[in-house]
Write a protein that holds these residues in place. Structure first.
Motif, PDB file in Angstrom:
ATOM      1  N   UNK A  88       0.628  -1.177  -0.137  1.00 27.97           N
ATOM      2  CA  UNK A  88      -0.140   0.163  -0.066  1.00 27.97           C
ATOM      3  C   UNK A  88       0.982   1.145  -0.102  1.00 27.97           C
ATOM      4  N   UNK A  89       0.467   1.957  -0.897  1.00 26.37           N
ATOM      5  CA  UNK A  89       1.536   3.476  -1.105  1.00 26.37           C
ATOM      6  C   UNK A  89       0.729   4.596  -0.412  1.00 26.37           C
ATOM      7  N   UNK A  90      -0.610   4.587   0.024  1.00 27.69           N
ATOM      8  CA  UNK A  90      -1.377   5.682   0.664  1.00 27.69           C
ATOM      9  C   UNK A  90      -2.809   5.282   1.055  1.00 27.69           C
ATOM     10  N   UNK A  91      -3.067   6.077   1.886  1.00 26.54           N
ATOM     11  CA  UNK A  91      -4.485   5.967   2.427  1.00 26.54           C
ATOM     12  C   UNK A  91      -5.057   7.478   2.249  1.00 26.54           C
ATOM     13  N   UNK A  92      -6.131   7.365   1.488  1.00 26.90           N
ATOM     14  CA  UNK A  92      -7.066   8.651   0.853  1.00 26.90           C
ATOM     15  C   UNK A  92      -6.605   8.959  -0.694  1.00 26.90           C
ATOM     16  N   UNK A  93      -7.245   9.885  -1.235  1.00 31.02           N
ATOM     17  CA  UNK A  93      -6.939  10.438  -2.541  1.00 31.02           C
ATOM     18  C   UNK A  93      -5.694  11.219  -2.568  1.00 31.02           C
ATOM     19  N   UNK A  94      -4.367  10.923  -3.077  1.00 36.13           N
ATOM     20  CA  UNK A  94      -3.319  11.799  -3.138  1.00 36.13           C
ATOM     21  C   UNK A  94      -3.592  12.816  -4.297  1.00 36.13           C
TER      22      UNK A  94
END
Length: 149
Positions: A1-7
């Motif tokens: 996983x690279x991020x949580x949320x919309x980057x």
């Protein structure tokens, strides 16, 4: 996983060294993240909500809006490109991203917040290292950045 949320749509990106456990079968929520990851992630998400809230209380923001519009949490090894405000939390993240403290200016007297343009170095989001007084100092900077100031 690279991020949580919309980057892509977030105006604030929080960089942390280690991603949480997530349940890919359910929508991302504060309660589910805390259920899977415990008190450590509860603290991180509360501090992020306190930093990001505007008109609503931080609890309402945490439960209804967090990671859905203005912010994302990133776990990569480089700053994402874009005009977002980059909040890099903890020395492990500073080092991983190759950010040298001597190229930053202190933002307050205690020497726990540092800034260079749209990058802010902060302590790790834990209550002892990132108390409410520090949150209160950083919140106006985040709000000004979000509103284009």
């Amino acid at each position: 996983m690279r991020a949580l949320g919309d980057t892509e749509s977030a105006t604030t990106l929080l960089y942390l060294p280690t991603p949480p456990i997530i349940d890919t079968g359910t929508p991302l929520s504060y309660s589910r993240l805390c259920e899977l990851n415990g008190n450590h992630w509860r603290k991180i998400l509360i501090i992020l909500a306190k930093l990001q809230t505007t008109e609503s209380t931080w609890r309402d923001y945490r439960d209804e809006q967090l990671l859905r519009q203005h912010e994302a949490i990133v776990f990569g090894d480089q700053l994402l490109t874009g005009h977002q405000l980059h909040i890099v939390a903890g020395k492990a993240s500073w080092l991983r991203l190759g950010l040298d403290l001597q190229h930053f200016t202190p933002m307050e007297a205690s020497g726990r917040l540092f800034r260079r343009e749209n990058i802010i170095l902060t302590p790790y989001p834990d209550y002892r290292q990132f108390p409410n007084a520090l949150i209160d100092q950083l919140r106006p900077v985040i709000q000004a950045f979000r509103s284009g100031g």
